[in-house]
Design a protein around this motif. Structure first.
Motif, PDB file in Angstrom:
ATOM      1  N   HIS A  58      -2.802   5.865  -1.047  1.00  0.00           N
ATOM      2  CA  HIS A  58      -1.992   6.914  -0.414  1.00  0.00           C
ATOM      3  C   HIS A  58      -0.563   6.440  -0.175  1.00  0.00           C
ATOM      4  CE1 HIS A  58      -5.929   8.821   1.369  1.00  0.00           C
ATOM      5  NE2 HIS A  58      -5.873   8.856   0.048  1.00  0.00           N
ATOM      6  N   PRO A  59       0.147   6.059  -1.234  1.00  0.00           N
ATOM      7  CA  PRO A  59       1.515   5.550  -1.063  1.00  0.00           C
ATOM      8  C   PRO A  59       2.502   6.675  -0.763  1.00  0.00           C
ATOM      9  CG  PRO A  59       1.017   5.734  -3.389  1.00  0.00           C
ATOM     10  CD  PRO A  59      -0.255   6.105  -2.641  1.00  0.00           C
ATOM     11  N   GLU A  60       3.672   6.272  -0.262  1.00  0.00           N
ATOM     12  CA  GLU A  60       4.775   7.202  -0.067  1.00  0.00           C
ATOM     13  C   GLU A  60       5.726   7.182  -1.270  1.00  0.00           C
ATOM     14  OE1 GLU A  60       6.672   6.413   3.829  1.00  0.00           O
ATOM     15  OE2 GLU A  60       4.955   5.082   4.130  1.00  0.00           O
ATOM     16  N   PHE A  61       5.774   6.051  -1.959  1.00  0.00           N
ATOM     17  CA  PHE A  61       6.784   5.812  -2.989  1.00  0.00           C
ATOM     18  C   PHE A  61       6.113   5.261  -4.239  1.00  0.00           C
ATOM     19  CE2 PHE A  61       9.960   2.727  -4.758  1.00  0.00           C
ATOM     20  CZ  PHE A  61      10.880   3.663  -5.224  1.00  0.00           C
ATOM     21  N   ALA A  81       4.342  15.902 -11.311  1.00  0.00           N
ATOM     22  CA  ALA A  81       5.074  16.901 -10.532  1.00  0.00           C
ATOM     23  C   ALA A  81       4.170  17.560  -9.491  1.00  0.00           C
ATOM     24  CB  ALA A  81       5.671  17.949 -11.467  1.00  0.00           C
ATOM     25  N   ASP A  82       2.939  17.876  -9.876  1.00  0.00           N
ATOM     26  CA  ASP A  82       1.995  18.489  -8.937  1.00  0.00           C
ATOM     27  C   ASP A  82       1.662  17.534  -7.787  1.00  0.00           C
ATOM     28  OD1 ASP A  82       1.956  20.738 -10.519  1.00  0.00           O
ATOM     29  OD2 ASP A  82       0.059  20.237 -11.520  1.00  0.00           O
ATOM     30  N   LEU A  83       1.501  16.249  -8.116  1.00  0.00           N
ATOM     31  CA  LEU A  83       1.184  15.260  -7.086  1.00  0.00           C
ATOM     32  C   LEU A  83       2.353  15.073  -6.121  1.00  0.00           C
ATOM     33  CD1 LEU A  83      -0.618  12.612  -9.318  1.00  0.00           C
ATOM     34  CD2 LEU A  83      -1.671  14.040  -7.550  1.00  0.00           C
ATOM     35  N   ARG A  84       3.547  15.186  -6.638  1.00  0.00           N
ATOM     36  CA  ARG A  84       4.733  15.091  -5.773  1.00  0.00           C
ATOM     37  C   ARG A  84       4.712  16.196  -4.726  1.00  0.00           C
ATOM     38  NH1 ARG A  84      10.682  16.871  -7.773  1.00  0.00           N
ATOM     39  NH2 ARG A  84      11.772  16.654  -5.790  1.00  0.00           N
ATOM     40  N   GLU A  85       4.377  17.403  -5.149  1.00  0.00           N
ATOM     41  CA  GLU A  85       4.322  18.521  -4.220  1.00  0.00           C
ATOM     42  C   GLU A  85       3.139  18.395  -3.259  1.00  0.00           C
ATOM     43  OE1 GLU A  85       6.486  20.951  -3.843  1.00  0.00           O
ATOM     44  OE2 GLU A  85       7.784  20.148  -5.415  1.00  0.00           O
ATOM     45  N   ALA A  86       1.985  18.025  -3.799  1.00  0.00           N
ATOM     46  CA  ALA A  86       0.766  18.000  -2.981  1.00  0.00           C
ATOM     47  C   ALA A  86       0.753  16.857  -1.978  1.00  0.00           C
ATOM     48  CB  ALA A  86      -0.465  17.912  -3.893  1.00  0.00           C
ATOM     49  N   ARG A  87       1.324  15.716  -2.367  1.00  0.00           N
ATOM     50  CA  ARG A  87       1.228  14.529  -1.518  1.00  0.00           C
ATOM     51  C   ARG A  87       2.565  14.089  -0.929  1.00  0.00           C
ATOM     52  NH1 ARG A  87      -3.545  10.475  -2.950  1.00  0.00           N
ATOM     53  NH2 ARG A  87      -5.117  11.976  -3.624  1.00  0.00           N
ATOM     54  N   GLY A  88       3.614  14.833  -1.209  1.00  0.00           N
ATOM     55  CA  GLY A  88       4.918  14.470  -0.661  1.00  0.00           C
ATOM     56  C   GLY A  88       5.435  13.149  -1.188  1.00  0.00           C
ATOM     57  N   LEU A  89       5.168  12.854  -2.453  1.00  0.00           N
ATOM     58  CA  LEU A  89       5.554  11.565  -3.024  1.00  0.00           C
ATOM     59  C   LEU A  89       7.046  11.507  -3.316  1.00  0.00           C
ATOM     60  CD1 LEU A  89       2.670  11.038  -5.612  1.00  0.00           C
ATOM     61  CD2 LEU A  89       2.938   9.899  -3.402  1.00  0.00           C
ATOM     62  N   THR A  90       7.558  10.304  -3.307  1.00  0.00           N
ATOM     63  CA  THR A  90       8.922  10.013  -3.734  1.00  0.00           C
ATOM     64  C   THR A  90       8.827   9.149  -4.978  1.00  0.00           C
ATOM     65  OG1 THR A  90       9.715  10.054  -1.454  1.00  0.00           O
ATOM     66  CG2 THR A  90      11.133   8.983  -3.082  1.00  0.00           C
ATOM     67  N   TYR A  91       9.549   9.538  -6.047  1.00  0.00           N
ATOM     68  CA  TYR A  91       9.469   8.813  -7.312  1.00  0.00           C
ATOM     69  C   TYR A  91      10.780   8.100  -7.632  1.00  0.00           C
ATOM     70  CZ  TYR A  91       5.214  11.363  -8.723  1.00  0.00           C
ATOM     71  OH  TYR A  91       3.947  11.878  -8.806  1.00  0.00           O
ATOM     72  N   LEU A  92      10.651   6.907  -8.170  1.00  0.00           N
ATOM     73  CA  LEU A  92      11.708   6.284  -8.964  1.00  0.00           C
ATOM     74  C   LEU A  92      11.185   6.330 -10.397  1.00  0.00           C
ATOM     75  CD1 LEU A  92      14.290   4.692  -9.504  1.00  0.00           C
ATOM     76  CD2 LEU A  92      13.063   2.597  -8.897  1.00  0.00           C
ATOM     77  N   ALA A 139       0.831  -1.207   0.000  1.00  0.00           N
ATOM     78  CA  ALA A 139       0.000   0.000   0.000  1.00  0.00           C
ATOM     79  C   ALA A 139       0.864   1.255   0.000  1.00  0.00           C
ATOM     80  CB  ALA A 139      -0.928   0.002   1.213  1.00  0.00           C
ATOM     81  N   ARG A 140       2.087   1.142   0.521  1.00  0.00           N
ATOM     82  CA  ARG A 140       2.996   2.291   0.621  1.00  0.00           C
ATOM     83  C   ARG A 140       3.905   2.407  -0.595  1.00  0.00           C
ATOM     84  NH1 ARG A 140       5.879   1.162   6.187  1.00  0.00           N
ATOM     85  NH2 ARG A 140       6.866   3.188   5.719  1.00  0.00           N
ATOM     86  N   MET A 141       3.917   1.390  -1.447  1.00  0.00           N
ATOM     87  CA  MET A 141       4.761   1.365  -2.644  1.00  0.00           C
ATOM     88  C   MET A 141       3.885   0.970  -3.827  1.00  0.00           C
ATOM     89  SD  MET A 141       7.878  -0.849  -0.985  1.00  0.00           S
ATOM     90  CE  MET A 141       8.987  -0.652  -2.379  1.00  0.00           C
ATOM     91  N   GLN A 142       3.759   1.844  -4.809  1.00  0.00           N
ATOM     92  CA  GLN A 142       2.910   1.558  -5.955  1.00  0.00           C
ATOM     93  C   GLN A 142       3.675   1.810  -7.247  1.00  0.00           C
ATOM     94  OE1 GLN A 142      -0.562   0.448  -6.265  1.00  0.00           O
ATOM     95  NE2 GLN A 142       0.091  -0.329  -4.268  1.00  0.00           N
ATOM     96  N   MET A 143       3.116   1.330  -8.369  1.00  0.00           N
ATOM     97  CA  MET A 143       3.823   1.410  -9.650  1.00  0.00           C
ATOM     98  C   MET A 143       2.876   1.860 -10.751  1.00  0.00           C
ATOM     99  SD  MET A 143       6.328  -1.466 -11.298  1.00  0.00           S
ATOM    100  CE  MET A 143       7.341  -1.103 -12.740  1.00  0.00           C
ATOM    101  N   VAL A 144       3.391   2.709 -11.630  1.00  0.00           N
ATOM    102  CA  VAL A 144       2.692   3.111 -12.851  1.00  0.00           C
ATOM    103  C   VAL A 144       3.450   2.483 -14.011  1.00  0.00           C
ATOM    104  CG1 VAL A 144       1.950   5.016 -14.311  1.00  0.00           C
ATOM    105  CG2 VAL A 144       1.975   5.295 -11.819  1.00  0.00           C
ATOM    106  N   PHE A 145       2.751   1.668 -14.802  1.00  0.00           N
ATOM    107  CA  PHE A 145       3.412   0.903 -15.851  1.00  0.00           C
ATOM    108  C   PHE A 145       3.478   1.698 -17.153  1.00  0.00           C
ATOM    109  CE2 PHE A 145       1.830  -2.155 -12.815  1.00  0.00           C
ATOM    110  CZ  PHE A 145       2.904  -3.017 -12.666  1.00  0.00           C
ATOM    111  N   GLN A 146       4.306   1.198 -18.066  1.00  0.00           N
ATOM    112  CA  GLN A 146       4.610   1.929 -19.291  1.00  0.00           C
ATOM    113  C   GLN A 146       3.434   2.021 -20.251  1.00  0.00           C
ATOM    114  OE1 GLN A 146       7.940   0.306 -21.412  1.00  0.00           O
ATOM    115  NE2 GLN A 146       7.784   1.744 -23.112  1.00  0.00           N
ATOM    116  N   ASN A 147       2.768   0.900 -20.501  1.00  0.00           N
ATOM    117  CA  ASN A 147       1.760   0.848 -21.554  1.00  0.00           C
ATOM    118  C   ASN A 147       0.362   1.035 -20.979  1.00  0.00           C
ATOM    119  OD1 ASN A 147       0.151   0.363 -23.750  1.00  0.00           O
ATOM    120  ND2 ASN A 147       1.046  -1.613 -24.277  1.00  0.00           N
ATOM    121  N   PRO A 148      -0.263   2.175 -21.173  1.00  0.00           N
ATOM    122  CA  PRO A 148      -1.601   2.385 -20.616  1.00  0.00           C
ATOM    123  C   PRO A 148      -2.670   1.517 -21.271  1.00  0.00           C
ATOM    124  CG  PRO A 148      -1.024   4.206 -22.053  1.00  0.00           C
ATOM    125  CD  PRO A 148       0.205   3.348 -21.939  1.00  0.00           C
ATOM    126  N   TYR A 149      -2.352   0.935 -22.437  1.00  0.00           N
ATOM    127  CA  TYR A 149      -3.323   0.079 -23.114  1.00  0.00           C
ATOM    128  C   TYR A 149      -3.280  -1.358 -22.600  1.00  0.00           C
ATOM    129  CZ  TYR A 149      -3.875   3.952 -26.346  1.00  0.00           C
ATOM    130  OH  TYR A 149      -4.130   5.190 -26.885  1.00  0.00           O
TER     131      TYR A 149
END
Length: 346
Positions: free
Chosen positions: A193-196, A219-230, A112-122
């Motif tokens: 509501h992940p951190e990473f 970028a906006d979500l990083r500021e608003a939610r304090g996210l950390t991105y890889l 729940a604290r670590m989530q992923m957005v994948f490359q292909n939205p299809y």
């Protein structure tokens, strides 16, 4: 969107709170090999060395970018950090806790604290589930005991945050464009509501105009939610405007590590210079070193020395026999014997 029953499920043990100091994510000595198809009578089974010993630390709140050409191990690194693949060796720490040796039940609270957005939205969305069902599923699966109204509130909140219209909830993925699908995928990643967040080439499959929208959203979500991105990408233009620090990878190894400003102002490793010289420039010009006319390395074969040595215009004898270590080079860290020996200015 159908509601879950109100009966609370048994609560899973909560993970330890994140450490107040130190990096959020730490990777030490990470390696990964894949077995390749071979004849069943072959005495020596061929292996592909996808990662050859990666050390990284990602601080809280930063957008840490991993960049390199296709096949350098970027996606493998992201999937191992997320637990979708297991490492051959090495350690992964999250919030000060080692997580690579945890069982699936022990690791579940961390998902729940670590989530992923994948490359292909299809391909990353289930075509048989509505958007509402897609967004509700992570909450029900990863936050046991969530009541129906809590799930609904989270879904509504994350849809508003990511610019998804309310009427999307009852529609199927095939009804949306690529940019809209990627917004839904980002919403799915944020609903717990992940951190990473690991973002694996999240804009490479989109039109240029849509890429800017998605990058601005992240970028906006990083500021608003304090996210950390890889943030994994091959596009240095994206890195320049989005990243705080950059790791340049080649053949499963980190070649250079520095802040984004430092990488673009003063690239030290010959491979970093090669990547930067490939960026189209309206005013013309590039770095002085010529591009080597050679092919990327065959990572199915063991190779002594620096993996970039066969393509490097300044490689020496030491480069061909000894693997360079990532050491301090001015304001950066660089894995290059030429930099270490002073043949290239640090």
């Amino acid at each position: 969107m159908t509601d879950a029953p109100d009966t609370p499920a048994p609560e899973a043990p909560e993970p330890a709170p994140p450490a107040a100091t130190g990096p959020l994510v730490s990777v030490r000595g990470l390696t990964r090999q894949f077995r390749l198809p071979s004849h069943f009578l072959a005495l020596k089974k061929p292996k592909l060395q996808a990662l050859g010993g990666v050390d990284l630390e990602i601080d809280r709140g930063e957008a840490f970018c991993v960049v390199g050409e296709s096949g350098c191990g970027k996606t493998t690194l992201g999937r191992i950090v997320m637990g979708l693949l297991g490492p051959s060796s090495g350690e992964i720490h999250f919030g000060g806790t080692r997580i690579d040796r945890l069982s699936e039940s022990q690791r579940r609270p961390y998902r729940a604290r670590m989530q992923m957005v994948f490359q292909n939205p299809y391909a990353s969305l289930n075509p048989r589930r509505s958007v509402g069902q897609t967004l509700a599923e992570p909450v029900r699966a990863l936050i046991p005991g969530s009541r129906a109204e809590e799930v609904r509130d989270r879904v509504i909140d994350v849809m508003e945050t990511t610019g998804c219209a309310p009427d999307w909830a009852d529609r199927l993925p095939h009804e949306f464009s690529g940019g809209q699908r990627q917004r839904i995928a980002i919403a799915r990643a944020l609903v717990t509501h992940p951190e990473f967040v690991v973002a694996d080439e999240p804009v490479s499959a989109l039109d240029v105009s849509i890429q800017a929208q998605i990058l601005n959203l992240l970028a906006d979500l990083r500021e608003a939610r304090g996210l950390t991105y890889l943030f994994i990408t091959h596009d240095l233009g994206v890195v320049r405007h989005f990243g705080s620090r950059v790791a340049v990878m080649y053949a499963g190894r980190v070649m250079e590590l520095a802040t984004t400003a430092e990488i673009f102002a003063r690239p030290r490793h010959p491979y970093t210079q090669l990547l930067l010289s490939s960026i189209p420039k309206l005013e013309g010009g590039s770095f002085s070193k010529e591009r080597p006319a050679s092919e990327p390395p065959d990572i199915t074969r063991a190779q002594a020395g620096c993996p970039f040595a066969p393509r490097c215009p300044i490689a020496g004898e030491r480069c061909r026999r000894e693997v360079p270590k990532l050491v301090a080079a001015g304001a950066a860290r660089c894995a290059c014997h030429a930099v270490e020996e002073g043949r290239v200015a640090a």
